[in-house]
Enzyme design. Structure first.
Site, PDB file in Angstrom:
ATOM      1  N   LYS A 165       0.930  24.825  -2.892  1.00  0.00           N
ATOM      2  CA  LYS A 165      -0.750  24.066  -1.757  1.00  0.00           C
ATOM      3  C   LYS A 165      -0.988  22.518  -2.796  1.00  0.00           C
ATOM      4  O   LYS A 165      -1.100  21.725  -3.222  1.00  0.00           O
ATOM      5  CB  LYS A 165      -1.813  24.405  -2.648  1.00  0.00           C
ATOM      6  CG  LYS A 165      -1.999  25.830  -2.801  1.00  0.00           C
ATOM      7  CD  LYS A 165      -3.589  26.310  -3.582  1.00  0.00           C
ATOM      8  CE  LYS A 165      -3.743  28.235  -3.047  1.00  0.00           C
ATOM      9  NZ  LYS A 165      -5.224  28.523  -3.869  1.00  0.00           N
ATOM     10  N   ASP A 169      -4.429  37.991  -9.240  1.00  0.00           N
ATOM     11  CA  ASP A 169      -5.077  36.455  -9.212  1.00  0.00           C
ATOM     12  C   ASP A 169      -6.812  37.489  -9.298  1.00  0.00           C
ATOM     13  O   ASP A 169      -7.040  38.147  -8.956  1.00  0.00           O
ATOM     14  CB  ASP A 169      -4.954  36.753  -7.565  1.00  0.00           C
ATOM     15  CG  ASP A 169      -5.225  36.006  -6.627  1.00  0.00           C
ATOM     16  OD1 ASP A 169      -4.912  35.018  -7.140  1.00  0.00           O
ATOM     17  OD2 ASP A 169      -6.101  36.282  -5.353  1.00  0.00           O
ATOM     18  N   LYS A 224       1.721  38.991  -0.681  1.00  0.00           N
ATOM     19  CA  LYS A 224       0.212  38.716  -1.174  1.00  0.00           C
ATOM     20  C   LYS A 224      -0.715  39.879  -0.752  1.00  0.00           C
ATOM     21  O   LYS A 224      -0.054  40.887  -0.002  1.00  0.00           O
ATOM     22  CB  LYS A 224      -0.234  37.209  -0.445  1.00  0.00           C
ATOM     23  CG  LYS A 224       1.036  36.202  -1.390  1.00  0.00           C
ATOM     24  CD  LYS A 224       0.147  35.385  -1.122  1.00  0.00           C
ATOM     25  CE  LYS A 224      -0.917  34.479  -0.921  1.00  0.00           C
ATOM     26  NZ  LYS A 224      -0.961  33.783  -2.746  1.00  0.00           N
ATOM     27  N   GLU A 244       1.378  40.361  -5.823  1.00  0.00           N
ATOM     28  CA  GLU A 244      -0.483  40.149  -5.850  1.00  0.00           C
ATOM     29  C   GLU A 244      -0.553  40.922  -6.061  1.00  0.00           C
ATOM     30  O   GLU A 244      -1.509  41.696  -5.050  1.00  0.00           O
ATOM     31  CB  GLU A 244      -0.751  38.587  -4.751  1.00  0.00           C
ATOM     32  CG  GLU A 244      -1.780  38.601  -5.184  1.00  0.00           C
ATOM     33  CD  GLU A 244      -2.953  38.017  -4.340  1.00  0.00           C
ATOM     34  OE1 GLU A 244      -2.083  36.649  -4.142  1.00  0.00           O
ATOM     35  OE2 GLU A 244      -2.867  38.240  -3.242  1.00  0.00           O
ATOM     36  N   ARG A 289       1.237  -1.239   0.306  1.00  0.00           N
ATOM     37  CA  ARG A 289      -0.416  -0.070   0.224  1.00  0.00           C
ATOM     38  C   ARG A 289       0.446   0.986   0.158  1.00  0.00           C
ATOM     39  O   ARG A 289       0.797   2.211  -0.656  1.00  0.00           O
ATOM     40  CB  ARG A 289      -1.064  -0.223   1.229  1.00  0.00           C
ATOM     41  CG  ARG A 289      -1.990   0.995   1.692  1.00  0.00           C
ATOM     42  CD  ARG A 289      -2.644   1.636   0.229  1.00  0.00           C
ATOM     43  NE  ARG A 289      -3.444   0.223  -0.917  1.00  0.00           N
ATOM     44  CZ  ARG A 289      -3.419   1.213  -2.269  1.00  0.00           C
ATOM     45  NH1 ARG A 289      -3.321   1.985  -2.606  1.00  0.00           N
ATOM     46  NH2 ARG A 289      -4.264  -0.354  -2.671  1.00  0.00           N
TER      47      ARG A 289
END
Length: 299
Positions: free
Chosen positions: A150, A233, A182, A212, A115
């Protein structure tokens, strides 16, 4: 935090970042420990210790393979007597039914590692396969498909490796790679100009500054203060086209925010230099891969 052993080192023959043996060993052993716990009770109680088997890992769907070396490491970590032979390499495009590798040796070790080995190959091949679809979607344009941060905690280096195997490019590996200002940084620093000015004072001249931008007003401010890269964005198509026109020749243009396989071609055609796609790592479906035991030669 020292992350040296958790990052890719150098480049493999295919042009993507190579994975260090140390990084593979640490993550594989952690994955096995998580799965096995105090022991593989099913295998121990049902399979005689001296049983040997042969098995093959098979792709049940078409895709781009990634993670074969990690699967090999999982079998080796489970039992050093397992012999593993890779029949396909990371980056290969495979059809359903393709054998990726063969293993033979102690049945208990193979069953215990099964697995873990499959999880890595399925996950990373899924990322590589989805990335390849995005790269094809923007083919014929100069635009590059890049990943984001992410990623699955603890598996970033592997998932970014899979993006590169699929033909994509890597964005920052971590917060220490470059300045990316950001919306929350802008709010905390009291504006784009102030944030960029402070960053320029502190960083080496070789490090880039990305800002951003959600609006054209923010874009103009970022361009005026000398941002190297502007990240558009979640802009609508009309605003994005105007932003690209204003930024052309003044900064590299990166577009982010809910980019799909359907919208990527138009964004690339509009003149974006970079499309950063979080879905490559946070939403890629696993490629269907199985481990099939082969009949015993004595049966």
């Amino acid at each position: 935090m020292n992350t040296d052993n958790a990052r890719a080192t150098g480049f493999a023959a295919g042009g993507w970042p190579s994975l260090s043996a140390a990084a593979i060993d640490v993550v594989v052993r952690a994955a096995l420990a998580e799965d096995v716990g105090s022991g593989d009770i099913t295998t121990i109680t049902t399979v005689p210790e001296d049983t040997s088997v042969r098995a093959r890992m098979v792709a049940r769907a078409a895709g781009v393979v990634a993670g074969i070396p990690i699967a090999m490491a999982a079998f080796a970590a489970a039992d050093t007597h397992i012999r593993a032979l890779a029949l396909r390499s990371d980056g290969d495009q495979v059809a359903p039914g393709t054998t990726l590798c063969e293993v033979d040796g102690p049945a208990r070790g193979i069953l215990t590692a099964e697995r873990t080995a499959l999880n890595f190959v399925q996950r990373l091949s899924g990322i590589a396969t989805l990335t390849a679809r995005y790269v094809r979607a923007v083919s014929g344009t100069p635009a590059r498909i890049v990943d984001t941060r992410k990623t699955t905690p603890g598996l970033r280096v592997f998932e970014k490796y899979a993006v590169a195997v699929g033909g994509g490019r890597n964005h920052r590996f971590g917060l220490d790679d470059a300045v990316l200002i950001k919306d929350n940084h802008i709010a905390a620093a009291a504006g784009i100009s102030e944030a960029v000015t402070r960053a320029r004072r502190a960083i080496p001249h070789t490090m880039t500054v990305t800002v951003e931008c959600d609006t054209l007003h923010q874009l103009d401010e970022a361009l005026d203060v000398g941002a190297d890269i502007v990240m558009l964005d979640n802009m609508d198509a009309v605003t994005m086209a105007e932003a690209i026109r204003r930024a052309r020749g003044r900064a590299v243009v990166e577009v982010s925010g809910r980019i799909s396989l359907e919208t990527a071609p138009a964004i690339a055609a509009a003149g974006a230099d970079i499309l950063s796609v979080g879905a490559l790592t946070h939403s890629a479906p696993a490629l269907d891969v199985a481990l099939d035991f082969l009949p015993s030669s004595s049966s």
